[in-house]
Design a protein around this motif. Sequence first.
Motif, PDB file in Angstrom:
ATOM      1  N   LEU B 130       0.596  -0.920   0.364  1.00  0.00           N
ATOM      2  CA  LEU B 130       0.080   0.004   0.036  1.00  0.00           C
ATOM      3  C   LEU B 130       0.698   0.969  -0.349  1.00  0.00           C
ATOM      4  CD1 LEU B 130      -2.902  -0.912   2.564  1.00  0.00           C
ATOM      5  CD2 LEU B 130      -3.043  -0.680  -0.357  1.00  0.00           C
ATOM      6  N   ASP B 131       1.799   1.099   0.414  1.00  0.00           N
ATOM      7  CA  ASP B 131       3.047   2.141   0.662  1.00  0.00           C
ATOM      8  C   ASP B 131       3.591   2.104  -0.736  1.00  0.00           C
ATOM      9  OD1 ASP B 131       1.876   2.739   2.583  1.00  0.00           O
ATOM     10  OD2 ASP B 131       3.698   1.994   4.140  1.00  0.00           O
ATOM     11  N   GLU B 132       3.772   1.830  -0.886  1.00  0.00           N
ATOM     12  CA  GLU B 132       5.350   1.662  -2.693  1.00  0.00           C
ATOM     13  C   GLU B 132       4.312   1.902  -3.710  1.00  0.00           C
ATOM     14  OE1 GLU B 132       7.183  -1.639  -3.235  1.00  0.00           O
ATOM     15  OE2 GLU B 132       7.441  -1.839  -1.270  1.00  0.00           O
ATOM     16  N   GLN B 133       2.951   1.260  -3.586  1.00  0.00           N
ATOM     17  CA  GLN B 133       2.707   1.196  -5.450  1.00  0.00           C
ATOM     18  C   GLN B 133       0.604   1.668  -4.861  1.00  0.00           C
ATOM     19  OE1 GLN B 133       2.632  -1.954  -7.610  1.00  0.00           O
ATOM     20  NE2 GLN B 133       0.808  -1.923  -8.252  1.00  0.00           N
ATOM     21  N   GLY B 134       0.288   1.375  -3.633  1.00  0.00           N
ATOM     22  CA  GLY B 134      -0.964   1.606  -3.617  1.00  0.00           C
ATOM     23  C   GLY B 134      -2.070   0.089  -3.384  1.00  0.00           C
ATOM     24  N   PRO B 135      -3.163   0.317  -3.358  1.00  0.00           N
ATOM     25  CA  PRO B 135      -4.333  -0.524  -3.843  1.00  0.00           C
ATOM     26  C   PRO B 135      -4.202  -1.142  -4.756  1.00  0.00           C
ATOM     27  CG  PRO B 135      -5.404   0.539  -3.516  1.00  0.00           C
ATOM     28  CD  PRO B 135      -4.367   1.363  -3.463  1.00  0.00           C
ATOM     29  N   SER B 136      -4.127  -0.944  -6.294  1.00  0.00           N
ATOM     30  CA  SER B 136      -3.538  -1.944  -7.115  1.00  0.00           C
ATOM     31  C   SER B 136      -2.717  -2.862  -7.016  1.00  0.00           C
ATOM     32  CB  SER B 136      -3.170  -0.925  -8.647  1.00  0.00           C
ATOM     33  OG  SER B 136      -2.202   0.109  -7.912  1.00  0.00           O
ATOM     34  N   ALA B 137      -1.867  -2.406  -6.523  1.00  0.00           N
ATOM     35  CA  ALA B 137      -0.846  -4.012  -6.283  1.00  0.00           C
ATOM     36  C   ALA B 137      -1.059  -5.264  -5.841  1.00  0.00           C
ATOM     37  CB  ALA B 137      -0.475  -3.174  -5.662  1.00  0.00           C
ATOM     38  N   HIS B 420     -11.296  -8.618 -13.503  1.00  0.00           N
ATOM     39  CA  HIS B 420     -12.128 -10.280 -13.647  1.00  0.00           C
ATOM     40  C   HIS B 420     -10.565 -10.713 -12.954  1.00  0.00           C
ATOM     41  CE1 HIS B 420     -10.699 -10.884 -17.971  1.00  0.00           C
ATOM     42  NE2 HIS B 420     -10.889  -9.531 -17.706  1.00  0.00           N
ATOM     43  N   ALA B 421     -11.201 -12.120 -12.949  1.00  0.00           N
ATOM     44  CA  ALA B 421      -9.656 -12.963 -12.408  1.00  0.00           C
ATOM     45  C   ALA B 421      -8.680 -13.496 -13.810  1.00  0.00           C
ATOM     46  CB  ALA B 421     -10.245 -13.883 -12.109  1.00  0.00           C
ATOM     47  N   MET B 422      -8.781 -13.247 -15.087  1.00  0.00           N
ATOM     48  CA  MET B 422      -7.637 -13.643 -15.697  1.00  0.00           C
ATOM     49  C   MET B 422      -6.662 -12.288 -16.076  1.00  0.00           C
ATOM     50  SD  MET B 422      -8.153 -16.896 -16.276  1.00  0.00           S
ATOM     51  CE  MET B 422      -7.235 -16.742 -18.057  1.00  0.00           C
ATOM     52  N   ARG B 423      -7.805 -11.122 -16.025  1.00  0.00           N
ATOM     53  CA  ARG B 423      -6.939 -10.059 -16.226  1.00  0.00           C
ATOM     54  C   ARG B 423      -5.701 -10.047 -15.254  1.00  0.00           C
ATOM     55  NH1 ARG B 423      -8.458  -4.736 -18.104  1.00  0.00           N
ATOM     56  NH2 ARG B 423      -6.777  -4.065 -18.905  1.00  0.00           N
ATOM     57  N   MET B 424      -6.674 -10.322 -13.652  1.00  0.00           N
ATOM     58  CA  MET B 424      -5.545 -10.391 -12.669  1.00  0.00           C
ATOM     59  C   MET B 424      -4.357 -11.176 -12.842  1.00  0.00           C
ATOM     60  SD  MET B 424      -8.092 -10.307  -8.199  1.00  0.00           S
ATOM     61  CE  MET B 424      -9.319 -10.752  -9.074  1.00  0.00           C
ATOM     62  N   MET B 425      -4.555 -12.184 -13.612  1.00  0.00           N
ATOM     63  CA  MET B 425      -3.629 -13.161 -13.717  1.00  0.00           C
ATOM     64  C   MET B 425      -2.481 -12.376 -15.008  1.00  0.00           C
ATOM     65  SD  MET B 425      -3.841 -15.678 -12.305  1.00  0.00           S
ATOM     66  CE  MET B 425      -4.830 -16.003 -10.642  1.00  0.00           C
ATOM     67  N   GLU B 430       2.429  -9.338 -15.485  1.00  0.00           N
ATOM     68  CA  GLU B 430       3.703  -8.773 -15.385  1.00  0.00           C
ATOM     69  C   GLU B 430       3.777  -7.752 -14.660  1.00  0.00           C
ATOM     70  OE1 GLU B 430       1.476  -5.191 -16.890  1.00  0.00           O
ATOM     71  OE2 GLU B 430       0.365  -5.224 -14.690  1.00  0.00           O
ATOM     72  N   GLY B 431       4.233  -8.253 -13.901  1.00  0.00           N
ATOM     73  CA  GLY B 431       4.212  -7.980 -11.971  1.00  0.00           C
ATOM     74  C   GLY B 431       3.903  -6.500 -11.691  1.00  0.00           C
ATOM     75  N   SER B 432       2.609  -5.866 -11.973  1.00  0.00           N
ATOM     76  CA  SER B 432       1.480  -4.308 -11.583  1.00  0.00           C
ATOM     77  C   SER B 432       0.794  -5.077 -10.237  1.00  0.00           C
ATOM     78  CB  SER B 432       0.649  -3.889 -12.309  1.00  0.00           C
ATOM     79  OG  SER B 432      -0.197  -4.563 -12.642  1.00  0.00           O
ATOM     80  N   LEU B 433       0.110  -6.586 -10.351  1.00  0.00           N
ATOM     81  CA  LEU B 433      -0.317  -7.162  -9.261  1.00  0.00           C
ATOM     82  C   LEU B 433       0.835  -7.775  -8.063  1.00  0.00           C
ATOM     83  CD1 LEU B 433      -4.055  -8.575  -9.017  1.00  0.00           C
ATOM     84  CD2 LEU B 433      -2.180  -9.624  -7.717  1.00  0.00           C
ATOM     85  N   ARG B 434       0.971  -7.370  -6.676  1.00  0.00           N
ATOM     86  CA  ARG B 434       1.702  -8.507  -6.304  1.00  0.00           C
ATOM     87  C   ARG B 434       2.045  -9.104  -5.101  1.00  0.00           C
ATOM     88  NH1 ARG B 434       5.252  -3.010  -5.756  1.00  0.00           N
ATOM     89  NH2 ARG B 434       7.100  -3.539  -5.078  1.00  0.00           N
ATOM     90  N   MET B 435       0.561  -9.038  -4.795  1.00  0.00           N
ATOM     91  CA  MET B 435      -0.296  -9.991  -3.589  1.00  0.00           C
ATOM     92  C   MET B 435      -1.134 -10.341  -4.301  1.00  0.00           C
ATOM     93  SD  MET B 435      -0.667  -8.868  -0.131  1.00  0.00           S
ATOM     94  CE  MET B 435      -2.814  -9.637   0.919  1.00  0.00           C
ATOM     95  N   LEU B 436      -1.368 -11.665  -4.483  1.00  0.00           N
ATOM     96  CA  LEU B 436      -2.559 -12.119  -4.423  1.00  0.00           C
ATOM     97  C   LEU B 436      -3.682 -13.153  -3.453  1.00  0.00           C
ATOM     98  CD1 LEU B 436      -5.480 -12.689  -6.724  1.00  0.00           C
ATOM     99  CD2 LEU B 436      -3.576 -15.181  -7.596  1.00  0.00           C
ATOM    100  N   TRP B 437      -4.153 -13.156  -2.673  1.00  0.00           N
ATOM    101  CA  TRP B 437      -5.024 -13.970  -1.428  1.00  0.00           C
ATOM    102  C   TRP B 437      -6.333 -14.675  -1.947  1.00  0.00           C
ATOM    103  CZ3 TRP B 437      -5.769 -11.431   3.804  1.00  0.00           C
ATOM    104  CH2 TRP B 437      -6.408 -12.654   4.328  1.00  0.00           C
ATOM    105  N   VAL B 438      -5.607 -15.384  -2.394  1.00  0.00           N
ATOM    106  CA  VAL B 438      -6.696 -16.737  -2.917  1.00  0.00           C
ATOM    107  C   VAL B 438      -7.473 -17.590  -2.063  1.00  0.00           C
ATOM    108  CG1 VAL B 438      -6.560 -18.314  -4.166  1.00  0.00           C
ATOM    109  CG2 VAL B 438      -5.499 -16.968  -4.953  1.00  0.00           C
TER     110      VAL B 438
END
Lengths: 160, 821
Positions: B130-137, B420-425, B430-438
């Motif tokens: 959240l500090d480094e990138q914000g919620p988009s991570a 959507h899920a496939m977009r999250m993948m 590409e490295g902009s989503l850095r934490m995924l909670w499944v």
Amino acid sequence: MKIGLLLHELHRDENDLAHALLRVSERHKVDHEIHHVARDLTRWSQGHVRTLADLGERFGTRLDPDPVDETRTAERLRDKAGELVGRKPQAALLLLRDLREIYVKAAGLSVDWEMLAQAAQGLKDAELLATVQSCHPDTLRQMRWANAKLKDSSTQILVS
Amino acid sequence: MGRRDAIAEPWGSRTPYGPGEPWPVRVDAHLAEGVSAEQVDRWVPSASVLHSNGDAMDIAVKDGRIVGVRGRAHDRVNHGRLGPKDLFGWQANASADRLTRPLVRENGRLVETDWDTAMDRVVARTRELLDEQGPSAIGFYTTGQLFAEEYYTLGVIAHGGLGTNHVDGNTRLCTATAAAALKESFGCDGQPGSYADIDHADVIALFGHNMAETQSVLWTRVLDRLAGPRPPALVCVDPRMTPVARAATVHLAPRPGTNVALMNGLLHEIIANGWVDHDYIDAHVVGFDELSKRVEDYPPEHVAEICDVPADRIREAARVLGTAKRLMSTVLQGFYQSHQATAAAVQVNNLHLVRGMLGRPGCGLLQMNGQPSAENTRECGADGDLAGFRNWSNDAHVADLARVWNVDPMQIPHYAPPTHAMRMMRYAEEGSLRMLWVSATNPAVSLPELSRIRSVLSQDRLFLVVQDLFLTETAQLADVVLPAATWGEKTGVFTNADRTVHLSEKAVDPPGQARADLDIFIDYARRLDLRDKDGRPLVKWHDAESAFEAWKECSRGRPCDYTGLTYAKLRERGGIQWPCTEEHPNGTERLYADGAFFSDPEYCESYGRDLLTGAPFEPTEYKALNPDGKAMLKAAGFLEPHEQPGEDFPYVLITGRTLYHFHTRTKTGRAPQLQAAAPEVWVEISSHDANAEGLDEGDLMEISTPRGSVRARLRISGIREGVLFLPFHYGYWDTDAGHEPVRAGRAANELTLTDWDPASKQPIFKTAAATLRRVTGTDGPSPAPTTTASAPVAAHVPATAGGERADAEEDPRPSGEGGER
């Protein structure tokens, strides 16, 4: 009458848009929806190219009915780099630039179709008007697609 | 009292009934060996979690352990009946390999730890990002198997607390198209029909829906109508010879990927023959002229060429549908997981609208769900949509949600459709989503193109949290694994595919330190110290019932209104359908009676999308199309699938499910009767293709697509020519390999392609181009069940049976407490 000139421009620009869509499709293979939908949308512009060639005959302008060849274009453009940069953030910025280009090209075409519709009404040419009315919505959908993709892609790309 | 082998006879004995009569009661039960009903300490009310039907049942508890289940006689959904997964699936709860302690990755290996250590890691990484990138991570990928209270809490945390737009459920793979199609036609999610429409219908049409296997108890209801006086005619669209197809009056088996052409052909005939309710259309529907014009291009002969179905059979099906007095339709994966998914599913809505068949007994339309609580994923906002079917594109709805949560409207992401899920993948790739909670799902087996998914999920730069019951294939790739409690070990409500809400109560304690998903989410919110705009805790509830009360308030005034429900009422009455309010305290059996829709521009959940490009419509476009809040007919032209069979890959591969398993078998693979009924992956081929290729039942085959290969034993079945079928249930957790293939692949999704319907974003599992070759000859028949769509054409294959341990009771005249609910 200058309709031939307008048809000529439309024909060139539809070919150009088809080409741009194919390039986007090839370049952004790793963005699967962009890849597939851009290819689907290419077909609309290719169809318009054929329609415009038919219209050209009626208005004394010779236009090539064959759209820019898909396979040749695709081969020329097949750009392994598209896949290789799939994990690098620079590819994402390129995507925004490419979508912007599609949007601008489609918007230009949309205006041209509108002008052709105005001419058709002036000529009371129902057949020409019907052709415009069947093609123009495709152009608008291509434009809205590019706009929507820009809207839903830009946040992540710009803030991350 | 009767008995049956519930594996060999999954639908049990017939209790015939006629049109308009109540479906007779038959109470099914199965108890662990050596336990009798009299010995049971407590019966705890619940409902099925291994499919979407919502069969009401009581969980039998003895000495603090679950020892069996019994159907609830007076519940509206199942009238006492239970299917094989209901009867046997509960045993997985007590598996020895349940996760009992949190795990964290240390030097590349997962090691046991305590909750504080695990949660502190999750919270610390959240704060850093959240500090480094914000919620988009940060993204959340959940399921269709938790309870409403859990989804709602997750949605509040993700949307209202962190402010991320990256929230989705695995409902993306199973019912995203149901939601999308309903939004397109009615402006809002919510299935119009009722299961009770089966009691009244004179025609039942199943579009890509193998009800016999996906909702076996609902199919029992259809079988009982078929066995009674004046049975309904059945129309089935399915490329496989399913039990539904075998019972059908008209069976259409189109080439995969051509559903839109087929539907347009049927609508062409219905409109051309005047089987249209013009009064209904004039009063309640927009878009008829455009639909009529579009389907003009689809006369039966042309459609016959596209779909490879005889033109006369298309006419026959259209006649049955067009002359029905009370038409009931259901739609599922054959349409939803196909190319042009939403466009095809919408045509079924169109069928009901042009025929004016909605909101009356027998005129039911059910865009089905695949999972037990998929409806809740959608309505509570865990599929990324805003809670309470609020419209992300309507600022007033966002402001209203911000009021409910007491946060600034800017905090709630609404600048674009949910990710959507496939977009999250893709973002993770590409490295902009850095934490995924499944939570409670297994993407390493269920998503398409598994080699890609594994490479995305196993990246070092992705912080992967997995919350589950077992060390699934996905959990094996995680950085933190959180052990969760499951059905029977926690309390909450969930809602089935005909909007019936059931309360499922805690029967036993979870194993070890496993905790309810709700408690885990609340703990996360507390540790992160998420606050509302007045500095009070954002999540203001502490247990299931208080979470339910909060969700009820959020649903107030929305189509999925729960305000008339309480835990006490659900306990007393059993299943009740939403909307349930003060004015409608008994719930609502059918939506859209009298042609009143939720589609007013100020009220609707969605302004819709372009069915081909997926571009969302702007509010102004919607208002111009539908100013008065009517239902909308949406036309669509047929488009060829992107991947076509050709010289190298001559077959079309479709993947799917079998009656005896659910998803990636995390539970059903641990229930001995179910696992034995379908122990290993198989591949189906038609006898025509088997003859042409010189193949025999049981041959070991290698099936390949441009993405990978899988080995499976051949079943020669009634599937259409040119099509191969693989069940998608079989991953790697019960192989030596752990989470991936060592040599030959086993998971069908090694083969599937990364492509989805642009309108619903549901991945395509039904149109990959494939080839196959024989590896070795047969040493016996393939392990596929013989009771289902995978039934062999050869006579010599031994019939699937469960033996003594699959013994179930059937009681058509129940007495005592089991029935009285």
